[in-house]
Every structure is written in C-alpha cells, then in structure tokens.
Design a protein around this motif. Structure first.
Motif, short mmCIF file in Angstrom:
data_model
loop_
_atom_site.label_atom_id
_atom_site.label_comp_id
_atom_site.label_asym_id
_atom_site.label_seq_id
_atom_site.Cartn_x
_atom_site.Cartn_y
_atom_site.Cartn_z
N PHE A 1 76.29 8.45 12.33
CA PHE A 1 77.16 8.94 13.40
C PHE A 1 76.44 8.90 14.74
CE2 PHE A 1 78.81 10.57 9.52
CZ PHE A 1 80.18 10.69 9.69
N VAL A 2 77.20 8.68 15.80
CA VAL A 2 76.64 8.77 17.15
C VAL A 2 76.24 10.21 17.40
CG1 VAL A 2 77.10 8.45 19.61
CG2 VAL A 2 78.11 6.88 17.93
N SER A 3 75.06 10.40 17.95
CA SER A 3 74.59 11.75 18.24
C SER A 3 75.51 12.43 19.24
CB SER A 3 73.17 11.71 18.80
OG SER A 3 72.28 11.17 17.85
N ILE B 1 77.36 2.48 22.47
CA ILE B 1 77.25 3.95 22.54
C ILE B 1 77.21 4.41 23.99
CG2 ILE B 1 75.72 5.90 22.04
CD1 ILE B 1 74.91 4.39 19.46
N ARG B 2 76.40 3.73 24.80
CA ARG B 2 76.26 4.15 26.21
C ARG B 2 77.54 3.93 27.00
NH1 ARG B 2 70.82 2.71 25.06
NH2 ARG B 2 71.29 0.48 25.14
N SER B 3 78.33 2.91 26.60
CA SER B 3 79.57 2.63 27.33
C SER B 3 80.72 3.52 26.86
CB SER B 3 79.97 1.17 27.12
OG SER B 3 80.36 0.93 25.78
N GLY B 4 80.52 4.24 25.74
CA GLY B 4 81.57 5.11 25.22
C GLY B 4 82.46 4.45 24.20
N ARG B 5 82.21 3.18 23.90
CA ARG B 5 83.01 2.52 22.86
C ARG B 5 82.84 3.25 21.53
NH1 ARG B 5 82.78 -3.91 21.12
NH2 ARG B 5 83.90 -3.70 19.13
N GLY C 1 79.57 11.82 18.20
CA GLY C 1 80.11 12.33 16.95
C GLY C 1 80.90 11.33 16.14
N GLU C 2 81.13 10.13 16.70
CA GLU C 2 81.93 9.13 16.00
C GLU C 2 81.08 8.41 14.95
OE1 GLU C 2 84.34 4.99 17.08
OE2 GLU C 2 83.93 6.47 18.64
N LYS C 3 81.70 8.07 13.85
CA LYS C 3 81.01 7.34 12.78
C LYS C 3 80.90 5.87 13.15
CE LYS C 3 81.20 6.44 7.79
NZ LYS C 3 81.97 6.63 6.55
N LEU C 4 79.71 5.30 12.95
CA LEU C 4 79.52 3.88 13.19
C LEU C 4 80.19 3.06 12.08
CD1 LEU C 4 75.77 3.43 14.25
CD2 LEU C 4 77.77 3.73 15.71
N PRO C 5 80.42 1.78 12.32
CA PRO C 5 80.87 0.92 11.22
C PRO C 5 79.88 1.00 10.05
CG PRO C 5 81.05 -0.23 13.31
CD PRO C 5 80.32 1.05 13.59
N THR C 6 80.37 0.74 8.86
CA THR C 6 79.50 0.81 7.69
C THR C 6 78.42 -0.27 7.75
OG1 THR C 6 80.81 -0.71 6.37
CG2 THR C 6 81.43 1.63 6.31
N VAL D 1 71.63 7.88 17.24
CA VAL D 1 72.47 8.07 16.05
C VAL D 1 71.82 9.06 15.09
CG1 VAL D 1 73.39 5.72 16.24
CG2 VAL D 1 71.44 6.16 14.73
N THR D 2 72.65 9.60 14.20
CA THR D 2 72.19 10.55 13.20
C THR D 2 72.79 10.20 11.84
OG1 THR D 2 72.12 12.31 14.87
CG2 THR D 2 72.08 12.99 12.55
N PRO D 3 71.97 9.77 10.88
CA PRO D 3 72.51 9.49 9.54
C PRO D 3 72.86 10.79 8.82
CG PRO D 3 70.41 8.35 9.91
CD PRO D 3 70.56 9.38 11.00
N ARG D 4 73.92 10.77 8.04
CA ARG D 4 74.29 11.90 7.18
C ARG D 4 74.35 11.40 5.75
NH1 ARG D 4 79.36 14.31 10.78
NH2 ARG D 4 78.19 14.49 12.76
N GLN D 5 73.51 11.97 4.91
CA GLN D 5 73.35 11.50 3.54
C GLN D 5 74.68 11.40 2.82
OE1 GLN D 5 70.33 10.60 2.29
NE2 GLN D 5 71.34 9.90 0.43
N GLY D 6 74.97 10.20 2.31
CA GLY D 6 76.17 9.99 1.53
C GLY D 6 77.45 9.89 2.33
N VAL D 7 77.36 10.01 3.66
CA VAL D 7 78.56 9.98 4.50
C VAL D 7 78.56 8.77 5.42
CG1 VAL D 7 79.94 11.23 6.20
CG2 VAL D 7 78.69 12.50 4.43
N GLY D 8 77.45 8.54 6.10
CA GLY D 8 77.37 7.43 7.03
C GLY D 8 76.46 7.75 8.20
#
Length: 233
Positions: free
Chosen positions: A70-72, A20-24, A28-33, A61-68
C-alpha cells in the motif's frame, strides 16, 4: 546481468514513485499486485521485489502481510535511494564500501556491547557456510551477507537491519566485480582472507569487546576498499 537487473529495477522505482508523487496512487491505496506489475513492466519477479524493497526503504510504500503493498499514508518525505553514480561499477562499489564503513563499524561495536547467543550462533553458521562455499569453489555471497546481517540484527536496532536489507547485494562488491582479480589473488585465497577477517570480528563480538569489534570491522571494510582501489588505479 546484474547491472541490467538494476537498470530495470530503477525504471520500476521511478515509474511507480512518480505515480505516487503525482497522486495517481493515493495515500493508503493498494498498489497493483506483483503479477500485474510483472505483466505491465515485462520484468521478472526479482526485479519487482527489489523495486518494492527500495520504495519501502524510501517510505513510499508499506507491505501488509498476506494483503498486498500500500502507498504510505504520508509518502512525500524525501526518500533515501541508492543510485549509481557516474564513475562506473568499480567507483560505485568503493562508494558503497565507504558508506558501509560508517555504518557497520558502529554496528559491530553495538553487537559486541549487546551480544547474545542467537547473534553468535548466526555469525558462526555464516562463517562455516562460507568455508564450505569456498571449498566448493563458489563465490560465497550468501553466507557473506548472512554474516553481516547477523551483526546488523545483533545491534538490537531495527534501523540497521532495515538499511542492511535495503542495500542487499550492494554490500558485496564481488556480486558485480571480479574482486579477486583486482586484488591479484586466486578466488579461493581472496575469499579465505575475507573469512579470516570475519573471524576476527566474530571473536571480538564474542568477547564483548566493542572497541576491538569496531577495529576488526574497520580493518575488514577498509581492506576491501583498498583491494578494490588497486583495480581503480
């Protein structure tokens, strides 16, 4: 086993945090499942969930119910991460108890000032469940956590609840140590002593007496710290 799980969880936290810190993983990007992370790191679902909870507590990170998960959008504030110090498991447990004293004494006072029926019911259920677990010869970790979680919820301040959930089993030293042996008591006597202290906290909160609730919680946690310190000496 618990220490190994913590070590594996820390590896996941460090790796995902660095991505996350390196920008990989961008804002707002979704993390792997969860399944993909389990496959990548070769660890259990519990380890991945603990790591995600830690990253969430740190604001990464921020979890979204039923979606996955995500990076804050603004993930680069300095996160709070509870890490083991260099003094071993016993010293770490004492250090966490010092943190708990600072937090939970005030939480008890707020729960008393803002007491409500649901908080008292949850505390009462936890007290009863702990009595049953003790009678069955168990460690009673789950009802112990439930009792303290009810108080955190009873503050009406979600920050207390979030921090409590982040700390998780760190809150209960016997999840990592034979605390009854350190206190030179049988397990049953040790746990009954703890639940008697819980009852005094409950009674003060039920009475709406904030000062008494703070005092009872302080006695409970300081007592736990002193019982551990016996084993450190």
């Amino acid at each position: 086993m618990h220490n190994r799980r913590n070590s594996l969880s820390q590896q996941v936290i460090e790796t995902v945090g660095e991505r996350i810190r390196s920008g990989r993983y961008g804002p707002g990007e979704k993390l792997p499942t969860e399944h993909e992370l389990i496959e990548e790191f070769g660890v259990s679902r519990t380890v991945i969930r603990e790591a995600i909870a830690n990253l969430r507590a740190g604001g990464l990170v921020t979890p979204r119910q039923g979606v996955g998960v995500f990076v804050s959008e603004t993930p680069f504030t300095q996160p709070f991460v509870l890490e083991a110090g260099g003094g071993g498991v016993l010293a770490e447990a004492v250090a966490v108890l010092e943190l708990r004293i600072a937090l939970e004494v005030e939480a008890a006072g707020l729960a008393a000032a803002r007491r409500d029926g649901e908080t008292l019911k949850a505390m009462g259920r936890a007290l009863d469940a702990m009595d049953l677990a003790i009678a069955a010869g168990g460690e009673a970790i789950v009802p112990d956590l439930a009792f303290h979680r009810a108080i955190a919820s009873g503050t009406g301040n979600y920050h207390f609840v979030n921090l409590f959930n982040y700390l998780g089993e760190y809150l209960v030293p016997r999840s990592r140590l034979n605390t009854s042996a350190l206190a030179q008591e049988s397990r049953g006597d040790y746990l009954r002593h703890i639940n008697d202290e819980h009852m005094r906290v409950y009674e003060a909160i039920e009475a709406g007496d904030s000062e008494a609730a703070r005092g009872a919680m302080r006695l409970h946690l300081v007592g736990s710290k002193e019982r551990l310190a016996q084993g450190a000496g």
